[in-house]
Design a protein around this motif. Structure first.
Motif, PDB file in Angstrom:
ATOM      1  N   ILE A   9       0.850  -1.185   0.000  1.00 43.02           N
ATOM      2  CA  ILE A   9       0.000   0.000   0.000  1.00 43.02           C
ATOM      3  C   ILE A   9       0.886   1.235   0.000  1.00 43.02           C
ATOM      4  N   PHE A  10       0.592   2.143  -0.900  1.00 46.54           N
ATOM      5  CA  PHE A  10       1.348   3.379  -0.996  1.00 46.54           C
ATOM      6  C   PHE A  10       0.493   4.528  -0.477  1.00 46.54           C
ATOM      7  N   CYS A  11       1.056   5.330   0.384  1.00 47.17           N
ATOM      8  CA  CYS A  11       0.388   6.527   0.875  1.00 47.17           C
ATOM      9  C   CYS A  11       1.140   7.730   0.334  1.00 47.17           C
ATOM     10  N   GLY A  30     -12.171   3.480  12.109  1.00 46.68           N
ATOM     11  CA  GLY A  30     -13.035   4.344  12.904  1.00 46.68           C
ATOM     12  C   GLY A  30     -12.209   5.294  13.729  1.00 46.68           C
ATOM     13  N   MET A  31     -12.860   5.938  14.670  1.00 46.62           N
ATOM     14  CA  MET A  31     -12.197   6.937  15.504  1.00 46.62           C
ATOM     15  C   MET A  31     -11.581   6.288  16.741  1.00 46.62           C
ATOM     16  N   ALA A  32     -10.405   6.788  17.095  1.00 49.33           N
ATOM     17  CA  ALA A  32      -9.706   6.346  18.299  1.00 49.33           C
ATOM     18  C   ALA A  32      -9.492   7.540  19.207  1.00 49.33           C
ATOM     19  N   SER A  33      -9.368   7.255  20.486  1.00 52.90           N
ATOM     20  CA  SER A  33      -9.032   8.280  21.463  1.00 52.90           C
ATOM     21  C   SER A  33      -8.011   7.665  22.415  1.00 52.90           C
ATOM     22  N   ARG A  71      -4.205   9.634   9.267  1.00 52.98           N
ATOM     23  CA  ARG A  71      -3.787  10.982   8.875  1.00 52.98           C
ATOM     24  C   ARG A  71      -2.293  11.041   8.564  1.00 52.98           C
ATOM     25  N   ASN A  72      -1.475  10.356   9.382  1.00 50.21           N
ATOM     26  CA  ASN A  72      -0.031  10.460   9.184  1.00 50.21           C
ATOM     27  C   ASN A  72       0.657   9.136   8.840  1.00 50.21           C
ATOM     28  N   GLY A  73      -0.076   8.037   8.850  1.00 52.30           N
ATOM     29  CA  GLY A  73       0.489   6.739   8.480  1.00 52.30           C
ATOM     30  C   GLY A  73       1.283   6.048   9.574  1.00 52.30           C
ATOM     31  N   ARG A  74       1.424   6.655  10.731  1.00 53.97           N
ATOM     32  CA  ARG A  74       2.185   6.035  11.821  1.00 53.97           C
ATOM     33  C   ARG A  74       1.362   4.930  12.470  1.00 53.97           C
ATOM     34  N   SER A  75       2.052   3.857  12.874  1.00 51.45           N
ATOM     35  CA  SER A  75       1.338   2.743  13.495  1.00 51.45           C
ATOM     36  C   SER A  75       2.077   2.233  14.716  1.00 51.45           C
ATOM     37  N   VAL A  76       1.337   1.513  15.550  1.00 46.93           N
ATOM     38  CA  VAL A  76       1.879   0.933  16.770  1.00 46.93           C
ATOM     39  C   VAL A  76       1.150  -0.382  17.019  1.00 46.93           C
ATOM     40  N   LEU A 104      -1.568  10.869  18.031  1.00 44.19           N
ATOM     41  CA  LEU A 104      -2.903  11.403  18.283  1.00 44.19           C
ATOM     42  C   LEU A 104      -3.037  12.024  19.672  1.00 44.19           C
ATOM     43  N   HIS A 105      -1.925  12.167  20.392  1.00 43.27           N
ATOM     44  CA  HIS A 105      -1.982  12.732  21.740  1.00 43.27           C
ATOM     45  C   HIS A 105      -2.293  14.228  21.731  1.00 43.27           C
ATOM     46  N   ASN A 106      -1.964  14.947  20.667  1.00 50.23           N
ATOM     47  CA  ASN A 106      -2.267  16.381  20.614  1.00 50.23           C
ATOM     48  C   ASN A 106      -3.720  16.644  20.234  1.00 50.23           C
ATOM     49  N   SER A 107      -4.209  15.914  19.239  1.00 47.96           N
ATOM     50  CA  SER A 107      -5.581  16.126  18.788  1.00 47.96           C
ATOM     51  C   SER A 107      -6.605  15.459  19.703  1.00 47.96           C
ATOM     52  N   GLY A 108      -6.208  14.393  20.381  1.00 45.74           N
ATOM     53  CA  GLY A 108      -7.119  13.685  21.273  1.00 45.74           C
ATOM     54  C   GLY A 108      -7.890  12.576  20.602  1.00 45.74           C
ATOM     55  N   VAL A 109      -8.238  12.751  19.340  1.00 45.61           N
ATOM     56  CA  VAL A 109      -8.931  11.720  18.570  1.00 45.61           C
ATOM     57  C   VAL A 109      -8.362  11.711  17.158  1.00 45.61           C
ATOM     58  N   ALA A 110      -8.476  10.578  16.500  1.00 43.68           N
ATOM     59  CA  ALA A 110      -8.008  10.474  15.106  1.00 43.68           C
ATOM     60  C   ALA A 110      -8.679   9.269  14.457  1.00 43.68           C
ATOM     61  N   LYS A 111      -8.793   9.312  13.150  1.00 39.17           N
ATOM     62  CA  LYS A 111      -9.315   8.169  12.406  1.00 39.17           C
ATOM     63  C   LYS A 111      -8.184   7.162  12.254  1.00 39.17           C
TER      64      LYS A 111
END
Length: 118
Positions: A9-11, A30-33, A71-76, A104-111
């Protein structure tokens, strides 16, 4: 011996990511917090706010999942050790340490995409 198909997969803003088809077949989007307070998790262990753990409504405790910030492609990779999230429309709650890892610690939520690892 199991055979796995793979997808490349290319982003637009990230390097290519190699994902096994098993991940794709069992993925949720979906959304994560995140959360960083609490004493004990639902499975009885002490909560570590800096750990790579997460809360999910239905996955078995101990299940490992890859959480990718779309949003940024980072994973854990995190381990499910708690129940939640209890806010409608969210699919996973990450411990603060895991949230920092995916940004996502700054925004609080992210897809995010949540893929069960086998």
């Amino acid at each position: 011996m199991k055979r796995f198909l793979a997808a490349l997969i290319f982003c637009a803003f990230t390097t290519p990511v190699f994902i096994l088809s098993a991940d794709i077949a069992q993925a949720q989007v979906g959304m994560a917090s995140y959360y960083k307070s609490g004493r004990k998790t639902a499975n009885g262990e002490k909560f570590n706010p800096n750990g790579y753990t997460a809360a999910h409504r239905s996955l078995k405790f101990g299940t490992k999942v890859r959480v990718t910030n779309l949003r940024n492609g980072r994973s854990v990779i995190v381990r499910i050790n708690d129940r939640g999230p209890f806010i409608r429309g969210r699919i996973i709650d990450l411990a603060f340490g895991a949230a920092k890892a995916v940004g996502l610690h700054n925004s609080g939520v992210a897809k995010v995409r949540v893929a069960v690892l086998q």
